[in-house]
Scaffold this active site. Structure first.
Site, mmCIF file in Angstrom:
data_model
loop_
_atom_site.group_PDB
_atom_site.id
_atom_site.type_symbol
_atom_site.label_atom_id
_atom_site.label_comp_id
_atom_site.label_asym_id
_atom_site.label_seq_id
_atom_site.Cartn_x
_atom_site.Cartn_y
_atom_site.Cartn_z
ATOM 1 N N TYR A 52 43.933 21.322 -10.844
ATOM 2 C CA TYR A 52 45.328 22.052 -10.607
ATOM 3 C C TYR A 52 46.068 21.184 -9.626
ATOM 4 O O TYR A 52 45.424 20.545 -8.707
ATOM 5 C CB TYR A 52 44.977 23.414 -10.160
ATOM 6 C CG TYR A 52 46.217 24.200 -9.811
ATOM 7 C CD1 TYR A 52 46.958 24.269 -8.260
ATOM 8 C CD2 TYR A 52 47.136 24.808 -10.725
ATOM 9 C CE1 TYR A 52 47.631 25.000 -8.094
ATOM 10 C CE2 TYR A 52 48.330 25.748 -10.272
ATOM 11 C CZ TYR A 52 48.801 25.393 -9.063
ATOM 12 O OH TYR A 52 49.910 26.220 -8.509
ATOM 13 N N ASP A 98 45.156 13.289 -6.547
ATOM 14 C CA ASP A 98 45.842 14.562 -5.912
ATOM 15 C C ASP A 98 44.770 14.827 -4.657
ATOM 16 O O ASP A 98 43.632 15.502 -5.250
ATOM 17 C CB ASP A 98 45.954 15.490 -7.171
ATOM 18 C CG ASP A 98 46.434 16.635 -6.281
ATOM 19 O OD1 ASP A 98 46.805 17.740 -7.228
ATOM 20 O OD2 ASP A 98 46.639 16.833 -4.940
ATOM 21 N N LYS A 108 48.431 20.866 2.665
ATOM 22 C CA LYS A 108 47.460 21.555 3.299
ATOM 23 C C LYS A 108 47.140 21.100 4.750
ATOM 24 O O LYS A 108 48.046 21.425 5.606
ATOM 25 C CB LYS A 108 46.173 21.990 2.492
ATOM 26 C CG LYS A 108 46.410 22.741 1.056
ATOM 27 C CD LYS A 108 45.171 22.701 0.160
ATOM 28 C CE LYS A 108 45.448 23.096 -1.087
ATOM 29 N NZ LYS A 108 45.462 24.655 -1.236
HETATM 30 P P1 KE4 Z 1 51.040 23.914 -3.270
HETATM 31 O O1 KE4 Z 1 52.308 23.853 -4.135
HETATM 32 O O2 KE4 Z 1 50.160 25.194 -3.352
HETATM 33 O O3 KE4 Z 1 51.144 23.690 -1.865
HETATM 34 O O4 KE4 Z 1 49.959 22.811 -3.764
HETATM 35 C C1 KE4 Z 1 49.575 22.720 -5.174
HETATM 36 C C2 KE4 Z 1 48.197 22.087 -5.179
HETATM 37 C C3 KE4 Z 1 48.266 20.651 -5.797
HETATM 38 N N1 KE4 Z 1 47.207 20.163 -5.828
HETATM 39 C C4 KE4 Z 1 45.732 20.746 -5.304
HETATM 40 C C5 KE4 Z 1 44.520 19.732 -5.740
HETATM 41 C C6 KE4 Z 1 45.952 22.069 -4.935
HETATM 42 O O5 KE4 Z 1 44.675 22.603 -4.841
HETATM 43 C C7 KE4 Z 1 47.015 22.800 -4.951
HETATM 44 C C8 KE4 Z 1 47.039 24.167 -4.439
HETATM 45 N N2 KE4 Z 1 45.976 24.700 -4.421
HETATM 46 C C9 KE4 Z 1 45.839 26.091 -4.630
HETATM 47 C C10 KE4 Z 1 44.256 26.590 -4.320
HETATM 48 N N3 KE4 Z 1 43.536 26.197 -5.354
HETATM 49 C C11 KE4 Z 1 46.775 26.884 -3.931
HETATM 50 C C12 KE4 Z 1 46.838 28.496 -3.785
HETATM 51 C C13 KE4 Z 1 47.579 29.248 -4.406
HETATM 52 O O6 KE4 Z 1 48.080 28.629 -5.600
HETATM 53 O O7 KE4 Z 1 47.855 30.305 -3.932
#
Ligand code: KE4
Length: 427
Positions: free
Chosen positions: A144, A239, A267
């Site tokens: 993801y 990523d 994060k």
């Molecule tokens: P955000 O747009 O959520 O800040 O980041 C996206 C993203 C990009 N790359 C990786 C490897 C990520 O894990 C994420 C976001 N992680 C999720 C948890 N698996 C965010 C939690 C959520 O979607 O509520």
């Protein structure tokens, strides 16, 4: 467990917010029940609006690494706030944060701050497509990378949790430009390059996959992607939104000794406030406006509060022994959980790297999405509920990773393991 205030809030939320939440996985749809609404957090613990306490292993999905409400971060944000919340103009803190990232992250010659991991990966892909003049993107099933259209194809995390790995609303013409391969399957990537190498702009990968549970790269996988991208003139994007400053001070690049062309971050670098970043080779990044023609912008990018929180957090993770302690915490936790499952005769395995971990209701760690999906998801839901009743708050999905912080001390880990023993016994 009294949950009446959370239940009332969830009812109100459902009347005005789709699914009652601002990010799908928070709705507990995959594990049943309703989510506690959190009132406050401190160190390793959350407290909900009904006064129930939980030991937290979500940690804002990995963004919190010092512990909740870490004084050094709160004080930095407070001080910044008294000077104004956002200017939309350059500040010293942005320069200091960019310099810190470039100093600590291998291969980071230039970096651009944005507001989320999604913005970071979306921008890195745009840059890769512009720099190569190519359109096709390769990603891995179960990984993801945020919710940009090109990336909601065979995606992990909440998309996988709710069975929409390829989202409606993404034009088929665009989705067709995203090719997917099984994680850890270098041969499959070789075939994609053999068939369409001249069209492939980038390969984007989670160097440790944290969105189908926690899946480690097999030896040679990351190195092989590096070689294939170099050979075919494609951009390798790591990523590291989740793994950056989580699996090591220099992230997965430092831990595994493979340097990507572009890296995305998020994060931890915001310490709990909205910060994302993308960066890497200067010859690529200098193509971003206003230095170059590739456009990306953001009203709140690099804002004073988020950069203050990020700088305060990164000042602490550089302390000697920080990551050794974090890894020891994750190792002690997962060993204790494994022992509790073994004692209960439950097919169960764990994975951990740095300050992140995975739990699977299957006997052996999965190597890709197909194997991750063979875990007993229903059993995970039951275990999740039993642990929550014991005051242990895991990610409400079998397809997420868990996280520890510097505040997860031996007493917290011991209490968690005891809760797990009781939860496994109660199943
Ligand atoms: P955000 O747009 O959520 O800040 O980041 C996206 C993203 C990009 N790359 C990786 C490897 C990520 O894990 C994420 C976001 N992680 C999720 C948890 N698996 C965010 C939690 C959520 O979607 O509520």
């Amino acid at each position: 467990m009294n949950m009446q205030h959370s239940q009332r809030l969830f009812e109100r939320a459902l009347a005005v917010i789709p699914g009652g939440v601002n990010s799908p996985v928070r709705a507990f749809g995959a594990v049943g029940g309703q989510p506690p609404f959190i009132a406050q957090a401190d160190g390793a613990r959350l407290r909900d609006v009904d006064g129930n306490d939980y030991i937290d292993y979500v940690c804002s999905w990995g963004a919190v690494i010092l512990g909740h409400a870490a004084p050094v971060v709160v004080q930095a944000v407070r001080a910044a706030a008294t000077r104004g919340l956002s200017y939309g103009a350059p500040t010293a803190a942005e320069v200091e944060l960019a310099e810190t990232l470039c100093r600590l992250v291998p291969g980071l010659e230039r970096v651009r701050l944005v507001n989320s991991g999604t913005e970071a990966t979306m921008s890195a892909i745009r840059l890769a497509r512009a720099a190569t003049g190519r359109k096709v993107l390769v990603k891995f099933a179960g990984c993801y990378h945020g919710h940009a259209d090109s990336l909601l194809v065979n995606a992990g995390s909440g998309a996988l949790t709710f069975g929409v790995p390829s989202s409606p609303g993404v034009p088929s013409e665009l989705a067709a430009l995203t090719l997917t391969a099984p994680y850890n399957d270098l041969r499959a990537v070789e075939v994609l390059f053999a068939d369409r190498g001249a069209e492939i702009a980038a390969v984007i990968v989670e160097p440790v996959a944290g969105n189908m549970g926690c899946v480690l790269p097999r030896p040679g996988f990351l190195e092989g992607l590096r070689q294939l991208c170099t050979a075919h003139g494609a951009v390798l994007i790591f990523d590291e939104v989740m793994t950056g400053f989580r699996v090591a001070l220099g992230g997965a690049q430092a831990r595994f000794g493979v340097t990507a062309d572009l890296v995305t971050l998020g994060k931890v670098i915001g310490g709990g406030l909205p910060v994302g970043a993308y960066g890497g080779r200067a010859d690529l990044m200098e193509q971003m406006a206003p230095a170059g023609p590739v456009y990306q912008a953001g009203t709140l990018s690099g804002n004073p509060l988020a950069t203050a929180a990020g700088l305060a957090t990164l000042s602490q993770v550089q302390q000697p022994g920080f990551y050794e302690q974090l890894e020891q915490t994750a190792a002690t936790l997962t060993a204790g959980l494994q022992a509790a499952a073994d004692a209960a005769g439950v097919p169960f395995c764990t994975v951990h790297v740095g300050g992140m971990f995975g739990l699977f209701l299957r006997p052996t760690p999965p190597r890709d999405l197909v194997e991750a999906q063979q875990a007993d998801v229903a059993a995970f839901g039951r275990l999740f509920g039993a642990l929550l009743a014991q005051g242990v708050y895991l990610a409400p999905s079998a397809f997420e990773a868990g996280f520890v912080t510097a505040a997860h001390d031996t007493a917290v880990i011991a209490a968690t393991i005891q809760g797990a023993r009781d939860a496994f016994a109660a199943r």
